[in-house]
Design a protein around this motif. Structure first.
Motif, PDB file in Angstrom:
ATOM      1  N   CYS A  22       0.950  -1.224   0.036  1.00 16.86           N
ATOM      2  CA  CYS A  22       0.003  -0.104  -0.012  1.00 16.86           C
ATOM      3  C   CYS A  22       0.701   1.169  -0.121  1.00 16.86           C
ATOM      4  O   CYS A  22       1.681   1.412   0.856  1.00 16.86           O
ATOM      5  CB  CYS A  22      -0.878  -0.121   1.280  1.00 16.86           C
ATOM      6  SG  CYS A  22      -1.918   1.481   1.287  1.00 16.86           S
ATOM      7  N   SER A  23       0.869   1.969  -1.222  1.00 16.55           N
ATOM      8  CA  SER A  23       1.787   3.140  -1.301  1.00 16.55           C
ATOM      9  C   SER A  23       1.068   4.368  -0.922  1.00 16.55           C
ATOM     10  O   SER A  23      -0.192   4.748  -1.432  1.00 16.55           O
ATOM     11  CB  SER A  23       2.209   3.178  -2.632  1.00 16.55           C
ATOM     12  OG  SER A  23       3.169   2.048  -3.154  1.00 16.55           O
ATOM     13  N   ALA A  24       1.522   5.245  -0.073  1.00 14.97           N
ATOM     14  CA  ALA A  24       0.732   6.353   0.235  1.00 14.97           C
ATOM     15  C   ALA A  24       1.565   7.607  -0.438  1.00 14.97           C
ATOM     16  O   ALA A  24       2.739   7.900  -0.331  1.00 14.97           O
ATOM     17  CB  ALA A  24       0.771   6.558   1.878  1.00 14.97           C
ATOM     18  N   SER A  25       0.637   8.674  -0.745  1.00 16.64           N
ATOM     19  CA  SER A  25       1.162  10.197  -1.111  1.00 16.64           C
ATOM     20  C   SER A  25       1.342  10.893   0.085  1.00 16.64           C
ATOM     21  O   SER A  25       1.039  10.560   1.277  1.00 16.64           O
ATOM     22  CB  SER A  25       0.151  10.596  -2.156  1.00 16.64           C
ATOM     23  OG  SER A  25      -1.092  10.809  -1.287  1.00 16.64           O
ATOM     24  N   GLY A  26       2.062  11.894   0.014  1.00 18.83           N
ATOM     25  CA  GLY A  26       2.325  13.078   0.720  1.00 18.83           C
ATOM     26  C   GLY A  26       3.545  12.576   1.619  1.00 18.83           C
ATOM     27  O   GLY A  26       4.025  11.485   1.819  1.00 18.83           O
ATOM     28  N   ARG A  27       3.813  13.791   2.434  1.00 14.73           N
ATOM     29  CA  ARG A  27       5.146  13.445   3.267  1.00 14.73           C
ATOM     30  C   ARG A  27       4.925  13.357   4.765  1.00 14.73           C
ATOM     31  O   ARG A  27       5.683  13.322   5.386  1.00 14.73           O
ATOM     32  CB  ARG A  27       6.022  14.805   3.153  1.00 14.73           C
ATOM     33  CG  ARG A  27       6.273  14.904   1.593  1.00 14.73           C
ATOM     34  CD  ARG A  27       7.149  16.483   1.430  1.00 14.73           C
ATOM     35  NE  ARG A  27       6.305  17.522   1.722  1.00 14.73           N
ATOM     36  CZ  ARG A  27       6.452  18.945   1.754  1.00 14.73           C
ATOM     37  NH1 ARG A  27       7.856  19.188   1.697  1.00 14.73           N
ATOM     38  NH2 ARG A  27       5.761  19.880   1.790  1.00 14.73           N
ATOM     39  N   THR A  28       3.561  12.886   5.227  1.00 16.21           N
ATOM     40  CA  THR A  28       3.131  12.656   6.536  1.00 16.21           C
ATOM     41  C   THR A  28       2.988  11.278   6.578  1.00 16.21           C
ATOM     42  O   THR A  28       2.229  11.021   7.791  1.00 16.21           O
ATOM     43  CB  THR A  28       2.413  13.689   7.021  1.00 16.21           C
ATOM     44  OG1 THR A  28       0.987  13.484   6.196  1.00 16.21           O
ATOM     45  CG2 THR A  28       2.530  15.008   6.692  1.00 16.21           C
ATOM     46  N   PHE A  29       3.420  10.493   5.856  1.00 17.07           N
ATOM     47  CA  PHE A  29       2.929   8.868   6.002  1.00 17.07           C
ATOM     48  C   PHE A  29       3.362   8.521   7.437  1.00 17.07           C
ATOM     49  O   PHE A  29       2.455   7.813   8.039  1.00 17.07           O
ATOM     50  CB  PHE A  29       3.481   8.176   5.168  1.00 17.07           C
ATOM     51  CG  PHE A  29       3.533   6.540   5.348  1.00 17.07           C
ATOM     52  CD1 PHE A  29       4.366   5.919   5.604  1.00 17.07           C
ATOM     53  CD2 PHE A  29       2.277   6.083   4.859  1.00 17.07           C
ATOM     54  CE1 PHE A  29       4.236   4.491   5.793  1.00 17.07           C
ATOM     55  CE2 PHE A  29       2.057   4.821   4.900  1.00 17.07           C
ATOM     56  CZ  PHE A  29       2.971   3.791   5.589  1.00 17.07           C
ATOM     57  N   SER A  30       4.447   8.817   7.894  1.00 14.49           N
ATOM     58  CA  SER A  30       4.838   8.347   9.128  1.00 14.49           C
ATOM     59  C   SER A  30       4.057   8.880  10.388  1.00 14.49           C
ATOM     60  O   SER A  30       4.200   8.408  11.365  1.00 14.49           O
ATOM     61  CB  SER A  30       6.341   8.648   9.624  1.00 14.49           C
ATOM     62  OG  SER A  30       6.761  10.295   9.490  1.00 14.49           O
ATOM     63  N   SER A  31       3.130   9.758  10.171  1.00 11.76           N
ATOM     64  CA  SER A  31       2.239  10.298  11.138  1.00 11.76           C
ATOM     65  C   SER A  31       1.026   9.466  11.406  1.00 11.76           C
ATOM     66  O   SER A  31       0.082   9.912  12.283  1.00 11.76           O
ATOM     67  CB  SER A  31       1.758  11.798  10.883  1.00 11.76           C
ATOM     68  OG  SER A  31       2.817  12.650  10.851  1.00 11.76           O
ATOM     69  N   TYR A  32       0.903   8.370  10.415  1.00  7.85           N
ATOM     70  CA  TYR A  32      -0.532   7.640  10.223  1.00  7.85           C
ATOM     71  C   TYR A  32      -0.496   6.226  10.967  1.00  7.85           C
ATOM     72  O   TYR A  32       0.737   5.519  10.523  1.00  7.85           O
ATOM     73  CB  TYR A  32      -0.967   7.613   9.029  1.00  7.85           C
ATOM     74  CG  TYR A  32      -1.631   8.979   8.532  1.00  7.85           C
ATOM     75  CD1 TYR A  32      -0.802   9.897   8.117  1.00  7.85           C
ATOM     76  CD2 TYR A  32      -2.807   9.389   8.864  1.00  7.85           C
ATOM     77  CE1 TYR A  32      -1.339  11.302   7.755  1.00  7.85           C
ATOM     78  CE2 TYR A  32      -3.313  10.627   8.523  1.00  7.85           C
ATOM     79  CZ  TYR A  32      -2.680  11.496   7.980  1.00  7.85           C
ATOM     80  OH  TYR A  32      -3.015  12.705   7.607  1.00  7.85           O
ATOM     81  N   THR A  33      -1.165   5.700  11.716  1.00  7.61           N
ATOM     82  CA  THR A  33      -1.437   4.489  12.005  1.00  7.61           C
ATOM     83  C   THR A  33      -1.895   3.896  10.700  1.00  7.61           C
ATOM     84  O   THR A  33      -2.726   4.564  10.153  1.00  7.61           O
ATOM     85  CB  THR A  33      -2.463   4.214  13.200  1.00  7.61           C
ATOM     86  OG1 THR A  33      -1.567   4.518  14.311  1.00  7.61           O
ATOM     87  CG2 THR A  33      -2.798   2.805  13.286  1.00  7.61           C
ATOM     88  N   MET A  34      -1.705   2.778  10.240  1.00  8.14           N
ATOM     89  CA  MET A  34      -2.100   2.150   9.127  1.00  8.14           C
ATOM     90  C   MET A  34      -2.599   0.565   9.474  1.00  8.14           C
ATOM     91  O   MET A  34      -2.098  -0.086  10.248  1.00  8.14           O
ATOM     92  CB  MET A  34      -0.846   1.733   8.120  1.00  8.14           C
ATOM     93  CG  MET A  34      -0.042   3.094   7.729  1.00  8.14           C
ATOM     94  SD  MET A  34      -1.367   4.237   6.739  1.00  8.14           S
ATOM     95  CE  MET A  34      -1.666   3.223   5.319  1.00  8.14           C
ATOM     96  N   GLY A  35      -3.780   0.482   8.767  1.00 10.39           N
ATOM     97  CA  GLY A  35      -4.473  -0.882   9.002  1.00 10.39           C
ATOM     98  C   GLY A  35      -4.886  -1.507   7.410  1.00 10.39           C
ATOM     99  O   GLY A  35      -4.625  -0.809   6.656  1.00 10.39           O
ATOM    100  N   TRP A  36      -5.010  -2.719   7.614  1.00 12.03           N
ATOM    101  CA  TRP A  36      -5.384  -3.481   6.508  1.00 12.03           C
ATOM    102  C   TRP A  36      -6.873  -4.249   6.844  1.00 12.03           C
ATOM    103  O   TRP A  36      -6.974  -4.938   8.155  1.00 12.03           O
ATOM    104  CB  TRP A  36      -4.428  -4.701   6.177  1.00 12.03           C
ATOM    105  CG  TRP A  36      -3.363  -4.296   5.328  1.00 12.03           C
ATOM    106  CD1 TRP A  36      -2.064  -4.071   5.988  1.00 12.03           C
ATOM    107  CD2 TRP A  36      -2.934  -3.871   4.074  1.00 12.03           C
ATOM    108  NE1 TRP A  36      -1.220  -3.819   4.751  1.00 12.03           N
ATOM    109  CE2 TRP A  36      -1.672  -3.844   3.741  1.00 12.03           C
ATOM    110  CE3 TRP A  36      -4.396  -4.234   2.861  1.00 12.03           C
ATOM    111  CZ2 TRP A  36      -1.356  -3.556   2.478  1.00 12.03           C
ATOM    112  CZ3 TRP A  36      -3.582  -4.152   1.669  1.00 12.03           C
ATOM    113  CH2 TRP A  36      -2.247  -3.643   1.411  1.00 12.03           C
TER     114      TRP A  36
END
Length: 124
Positions: A22-36
């Motif tokens: 799952c590729s994310a745009s933007g420079r704040t990816f590390s600010s998000y919890t990610m789920g599947w």
């Protein structure tokens, strides 16, 4: 705003493996919890796995524990789901999602952003 794009789905025999990305745009990816999450035909969307912003904390649904592994690479703005020992009941559309807080991560209602999903089909 975060845009998410999944890839890596496909058709695999029971017992096989797939790795979803799952590729994310933007420079704040590390600010998000990610789920599947996943949704099979005629069934409700269900939680699969989540990973904290740093990657140090992970959580899995009982149905995939020991078979699936969630991981992330913040430098590449990507979260992964390694799926091993696949079963026909794992067949579903798999979606990644993002939320800023680690809070009730099993609930889809808490997630702010969603990808379109990628189909995983496991044949018996």
């Amino acid at each position: 705003q975060v845009q998410l794009v999944e890839s890596g789905g496909g058709l695999v025999q029971a017992g096989g493996s797939l790795r979803l990305s799952c590729s994310a745009s933007g420079r704040t990816f590390s600010s998000y919890t990610m789920g599947w999450f996943r949704q099979a035909p005629g069934k409700e969307r269900e939680f699969v796995a989540a990973i904290s912003r740093s990657g140090y904390i992970t959580y899995y649904a009982d149905s995939v524990k020991g078979r699936f592994t969630i991981s992330r690479d913040n430098a590449k703005n990507t979260v992964y789901l390694q799926m091993n020992s696949l079963k026909p009941e794992d067949t579903a559309v798999y979606c990644c999602a993002a939320v800023q807080r680690w809070y009730e991560v099993t609930s889809s209602q808490n997630y702010e952003y969603w990808g379109q999903g990628t189909q995983v089909t496991v044949s018996s």
